[in-house]
Design a protein around this motif. Structure first.
Motif, PDB file in Angstrom:
ATOM      1  N   ARG A 248       0.831  -1.212   0.000  1.00  0.00           N
ATOM      2  CA  ARG A 248       0.000   0.000   0.000  1.00  0.00           C
ATOM      3  C   ARG A 248       0.858   1.252   0.000  1.00  0.00           C
ATOM      4  N   TRP A 249       2.038   1.156   0.584  1.00  0.00           N
ATOM      5  CA  TRP A 249       2.990   2.270   0.599  1.00  0.00           C
ATOM      6  C   TRP A 249       3.336   2.687  -0.826  1.00  0.00           C
ATOM      7  N   LEU A 250       3.545   1.691  -1.698  1.00  0.00           N
ATOM      8  CA  LEU A 250       3.834   1.993  -3.103  1.00  0.00           C
ATOM      9  C   LEU A 250       2.650   2.694  -3.761  1.00  0.00           C
ATOM     10  N   TYR A 251       1.442   2.216  -3.462  1.00  0.00           N
ATOM     11  CA  TYR A 251       0.249   2.836  -4.027  1.00  0.00           C
ATOM     12  C   TYR A 251       0.127   4.292  -3.590  1.00  0.00           C
ATOM     13  N   LEU A 252       0.414   4.572  -2.319  1.00  0.00           N
ATOM     14  CA  LEU A 252       0.292   5.942  -1.823  1.00  0.00           C
ATOM     15  C   LEU A 252       1.288   6.870  -2.511  1.00  0.00           C
ATOM     16  N   ILE A 253       2.499   6.394  -2.737  1.00  0.00           N
ATOM     17  CA  ILE A 253       3.493   7.211  -3.443  1.00  0.00           C
ATOM     18  C   ILE A 253       2.971   7.606  -4.810  1.00  0.00           C
TER      19      ILE A 253
END
Length: 316
Positions: A248-253
């Motif tokens: 999800r961290w990648l998605y937020l970026i």
């Protein structure tokens, strides 16, 4: 226009918040990531000022101006609102972790005694249930949709804030010894924010994504204070949310076009252990300009593997 020219001639966080709320009321100050997939809570500059000023009225009614106020919050949103309420009321915020286990209960009790706190500001049931000697008044931070019984923010009384006015007391983690408190003034915090802004090259297009605890020095500076002073939005994700769903961290970026990320070396090790090729399908990290490592030794091997993994999707 650069942030340096637009960050507000004001010299402290209170004036900056008021200025941003007046000139760009609908501008997002903070995004708080929810535990629910795909959900987050947005807090605009105007709403932050409204909620913080309302809570500041309660603090002023308790005569807490110039006095240390323990800030121990379960959620990032409550922490941010509580911090600015303390500053608006002229109080001295003392951030710490809520006591989820016995060692943290001892830590919060020690900090309360050591700092000589006059009250506790919290949204945590565990803090409400913790015993303190001497007993301290507890002030609840209202939930987002709890509008009943709030004080009128229009009755907030501005206080004089000089560069040498105390703003907060930052305590060390206390892992090797008792925590040590460092008094930070408004002027010192403003200078530190300016140094971070210059170092990271933040401008009006910058967006920070922080996964660190906000009561820690780095999380507080990079996730709360500097974004406010620089006029940029901050996306705040808890450490637990990151560990549970690093993809999800990648998605937020990508979703927020994040330019600044960072954390301890072990955070990047978690990414390397848990991310799989399917997590990277359609990912675009080309917006990133700053990736910092803090709190631990920077391990070249970790960074090299991270570049191998994420380089193809835009990490430079």
């Amino acid at each position: 226009m650069t942030v340096e020219s637009n960050v507000f001639a004001q010299q402290n966080l209170v004036q900056t918040l008021i200025h941003r709320a007046a000139t760009n009321p609908d501008e997002t100050a903070y995004h708080f990531i929810s535990d629910l997939p795909g959900a987050h809570i947005k807090l605009t500059c105007a709403n932050l000022l409204w909620e913080a000023a309302s809570l500041a009225v309660v603090l002023q009614q308790e005569n807490l101006g110039g006095k240390p106020v323990l800030l121990a919050c379960r959620t990032n949103r409550a922490f941010v609102v509580g911090l600015y309420a303390c500053l608006l009321a002229g109080g001295i915020a003392v951030p710490t972790a809520p006591p989820r286990r016995e060692s943290l209960k001892q830590r919060i009790q020690f900090i309360a005694r050591h700092a000589g706190v006059a009250a506790i500001l919290t949204d945590s049931d565990s803090v409400m249930a913790t015993g303190f000697i001497p007993e301290l008044p507890r002030i609840a931070i209202p939930q987002e949709n709890d509008t009943a019984g709030r004080a009128d923010p229009c009755t907030w009384e501005p206080t004089e804030i000089r560069p040498d006015t105390p703003a907060l007391i930052q305590y060390t983690s206390g892992t090797a010894a008792d925590p040590h408190g460092i008094l930070q003034t408004h002027g010192r915090l403003a200078r530190a924010c300016a140094a971070v802004r210059r170092s990271f090259g933040h401008d009006r297009q910058s967006v920070s994504l922080i996964t660190l605890p906000l009561f820690h020095e780095v999380g507080l500076m990079y996730g709360v204070l500097e974004p406010m002073m620089s006029g940029i939005p901050a996306v705040l994700m808890t450490p637990a949310q990151f560990v549970q769903r690093p993809g999800r961290w990648l998605y937020l970026i990508q979703h927020h076009r994040v330019t600044t990320i960072g954390g301890p070396n072990f955070m990047f090790d978690i990414l390397l252990r848990k991310l799989r090729p399917n997590h990277l399908r359609g990912v675009d990290l080309s917006s990133l300009r700053v990736c910092f490592c803090t709190g631990e030794q920077v391990r070249a091997a970790t960074l090299a593997r991270l570049l191998d993994l994420l380089g193809p999707v835009g990490l430079k």
